[in-house]
Each structure stands twice: as C-alpha cells, then as structure tokens.
Motif scaffolding. Sequence first.
Motif, PDB file in Angstrom:
ATOM      1  N   LEU A  25       0.835  -1.217   0.000  1.00 20.46           N
ATOM      2  CA  LEU A  25       0.000   0.000   0.000  1.00 20.46           C
ATOM      3  C   LEU A  25       0.869   1.266   0.000  1.00 20.46           C
ATOM      4  CD1 LEU A  25      -2.936  -0.972   2.448  1.00 20.46           C
ATOM      5  CD2 LEU A  25      -2.744  -1.336  -0.015  1.00 20.46           C
ATOM      6  N   ASN A  26       1.939   1.192  -0.796  1.00 21.56           N
ATOM      7  CA  ASN A  26       2.861   2.327  -0.973  1.00 21.56           C
ATOM      8  C   ASN A  26       3.513   2.790   0.335  1.00 21.56           C
ATOM      9  OD1 ASN A  26       2.452   2.403  -3.734  1.00 21.56           O
ATOM     10  ND2 ASN A  26       0.737   3.830  -3.567  1.00 21.56           N
ATOM     11  N   ALA A  27       3.704   1.855   1.262  1.00 22.93           N
ATOM     12  CA  ALA A  27       4.398   2.217   2.509  1.00 22.93           C
ATOM     13  C   ALA A  27       5.751   2.834   2.170  1.00 22.93           C
ATOM     14  CB  ALA A  27       4.565   0.981   3.380  1.00 22.93           C
ATOM     15  N   LEU A  28       6.097   3.842   2.946  1.00 27.42           N
ATOM     16  CA  LEU A  28       7.292   4.633   2.661  1.00 27.42           C
ATOM     17  C   LEU A  28       8.512   3.970   3.295  1.00 27.42           C
ATOM     18  CD1 LEU A  28       5.691   8.082   3.637  1.00 27.42           C
ATOM     19  CD2 LEU A  28       5.717   6.998   1.364  1.00 27.42           C
ATOM     20  N   ASN A  29       9.284   3.258   2.490  1.00 21.94           N
ATOM     21  CA  ASN A  29      10.544   2.731   3.026  1.00 21.94           C
ATOM     22  C   ASN A  29      11.691   3.650   2.590  1.00 21.94           C
ATOM     23  OD1 ASN A  29      10.915   2.073   0.347  1.00 21.94           O
ATOM     24  ND2 ASN A  29      11.009  -0.140   0.672  1.00 21.94           N
ATOM     25  N   ALA A  30      12.887   3.331   3.051  1.00 25.18           N
ATOM     26  CA  ALA A  30      14.031   4.221   2.782  1.00 25.18           C
ATOM     27  C   ALA A  30      14.271   4.350   1.286  1.00 25.18           C
ATOM     28  CB  ALA A  30      15.271   3.675   3.491  1.00 25.18           C
ATOM     29  N   GLN A  31      14.136   3.244   0.576  1.00 23.72           N
ATOM     30  CA  GLN A  31      14.374   3.297  -0.872  1.00 23.72           C
ATOM     31  C   GLN A  31      13.378   4.234  -1.552  1.00 23.72           C
ATOM     32  OE1 GLN A  31      14.012  -0.469  -2.943  1.00 23.72           O
ATOM     33  NE2 GLN A  31      14.696   0.413  -4.880  1.00 23.72           N
ATOM     34  N   LEU A  32      12.112   4.129  -1.160  1.00 21.79           N
ATOM     35  CA  LEU A  32      11.104   4.990  -1.781  1.00 21.79           C
ATOM     36  C   LEU A  32      11.400   6.462  -1.485  1.00 21.79           C
ATOM     37  CD1 LEU A  32       7.305   4.476  -2.056  1.00 21.79           C
ATOM     38  CD2 LEU A  32       8.187   6.657  -1.236  1.00 21.79           C
ATOM     39  N   MET A  33      11.749   6.770  -0.241  1.00 28.85           N
ATOM     40  CA  MET A  33      12.026   8.178   0.096  1.00 28.85           C
ATOM     41  C   MET A  33      13.235   8.687  -0.675  1.00 28.85           C
ATOM     42  SD  MET A  33       9.568   9.079   2.067  1.00 28.85           S
ATOM     43  CE  MET A  33      10.020  10.633   2.848  1.00 28.85           C
ATOM     44  N   ASP A  34      14.247   7.827  -0.833  1.00 27.03           N
ATOM     45  CA  ASP A  34      15.433   8.238  -1.598  1.00 27.03           C
ATOM     46  C   ASP A  34      15.080   8.437  -3.073  1.00 27.03           C
ATOM     47  OD1 ASP A  34      16.988   8.218   0.640  1.00 27.03           O
ATOM     48  OD2 ASP A  34      17.855   6.229   0.288  1.00 27.03           O
TER      49      ASP A  34
END
Length: 257
Positions: A25-34
């Motif tokens: 559900l598009n959880a914000l992990n470190a990779q996504l934030m980067d």
Amino acid sequence: MSYETIIAETRGKVGVITLNRPKALNALNAQLMDELNLALDAFESDANIGCILLTGSERAFAAGADIKEMEEKTYPATYLEDFFITGDRIAARRKPMVAAVAGFALGGGCELAMICDIIIAADNAKFGQPEIKLGVIPGIGGTQRLTRAVGKAKAMDLCLTGRMMDAEEAERSGLVARVVPADRLLEEAFRAAETIASFSLPSVMLAKETVNRAFETTLSEGVRFERRVFHALFATADQKEGMSAFVAKRPPNFTNS
Ligand code: HXC
C-alpha cells in the motif's frame, strides 16, 4: 532514470510521480524516500517543469512509513541516521507540488500529502495519523502541519485516537483543497498542476514561498515580506508580459524571465 518504488514521468510542463509499492500500500521505506528525492531533484533542476504532481494508487496514496522496516530500529539508529530527515528534504522543494490522494493517506502518507502545497482528494480518500496505535507519534511533521491545517481540536482527535477522517471531513476541516469523484482524480489534479505550470515560474515559486511564510512569522512581517516580493516581481519580463497581454486581450506568453 528508472526507479523501483516510484514511477516518474514528464507530461508537458508537469512532472508526475506515482508511488509504486502496491503490495505494501505504498508504505514509505528508505528506498522509496530516496527515489522520491532523486525524482524531485531531477524535476527541480529541469527548467521545463513548472509543477510536480504526486500520487499513489486507487487503494492507497501511502499507508504510512514502512512498519516492517521500522520494527527493529533502535533509538540510537533513528537518531544517528536522523530517520525521516528525507521528509524535510521534500518540504524544502521550491517548485509547487500537488498531491492527488485516493484511498489511504495514513501516518507518513498523510504527512507526505501535507508536505505538498495542494491536496486534491478522491471521494474515497481516508486521512489519519494512526502512529499512536503503534506506540509512537507522527515523525514527518504530522503533529505540526496537521495542527496548522485543521486546528488543535481535529489534530488532537486524529493524533490521540488514531481514527481516520474521510474526504468530506478532510475538506470541511481545511486539510484538502478539493474533493472529486475517484474516477476523475488524476484528470482534475493534473489539470490543476497544468494550470499552475502555465504561469510564470518565478511568480509561482514566490507565491508558494510567500504563503508558506505565513506559517513561520507574524502577520505584520508576513504582509511586509509579501509586499517586498510583490515589488520584486515588477523586475520580471513576465510581469510586463502578463499585464500587457491582459490589456491587449491576448493570452500571455510567459518566459520565466
Ligand atoms: C508496511 C504495510 C503498511 C505499512 C500496509 N502494509 N500498511 N506494510 N508498512 N505502513 C501492508 C500490509 O502489511 C499488507 O501486506 C498489505 O500492505 C495490505 O495491507 P492490509 O492490512 O492487508 O490491507 P487492509 O486490510 O485493507 O488494511 C489497510 C490499512 C492497514 C488500514 C491501511 O494496512 C493499516 O492499518 N496499515 C498501517 C497503517 C499505519 O499504521 N500507518 C502508520 C505507520 S507509522 P501483507 O504482506 O501482510 O499482505 C508512520 C510513522 C511516520 O507512518 C513517521 C515516521 C518517522
């Protein structure tokens, strides 16, 4: 550039970023934030881009920070890496950002939407700061931006009970600018982004900066800052163009100069 957790594409003068971790559900992990910050770097430095549109899926804008990634973190680790400083990097962007929110915008997802300048919500959107249920509190500005957006009563309600607010309540409370039918969300949000991108970029960026100033200063200082910015815009060719186009009853041709 291709990414694994987001999709970034250019549509005319609009940079469109779609969060793309559907299984979480598009959880914000470190990779996504980067990756999000990398995509924003590219759009910020692209002179042709006048507005950024950020969206998720029909089911979720983002269901929060990635709980599975956070679960084992320790206090020293969160402090040393300044966990979620990446949110401040997004908030420091100077080009306008429109969030098109459908489905869940919870925790960090709600905070990410609030970092954007305008939230346009689908009628199925749900906003909340449920961190309290996990034994923590919001960490990407939720307690501050939500309070400024909707006032203490609703902010306390959401942060202390963890309940969700639907799109209608979110609009009534001042969190979202518009609510539209879910099947028209992207079209409406894109049209808003395209309109913003059609204007003179210096005036758009200064309008964003000046509105945001309202949250950082007193009324008299804010009004003074606004007047100085207003004066400064008379140094642009686009002010001459915008006003002479009006007088000549023709569309303006802005050159961002
Ligand atoms: C990791 C998540 C997730 C999250 C959902 N998923 N939210 N994974 N982090 N925040 C995963 C689920 O584990 C599941 O994966 C899949 O997405 C689908 O979710 P379901 O729970 O099966 O869906 P549903 O029953 O429809 O419920 C949807 C939901 C629920 C109500 C949104 O998923 C939920 O409550 N999520 C957590 C919301 C939350 O607490 N957010 C705040 C996080 S803390 P699997 O593999 O099991 O199928 C936060 C802090 C920010 O954001 C500040 C940081 C500094």
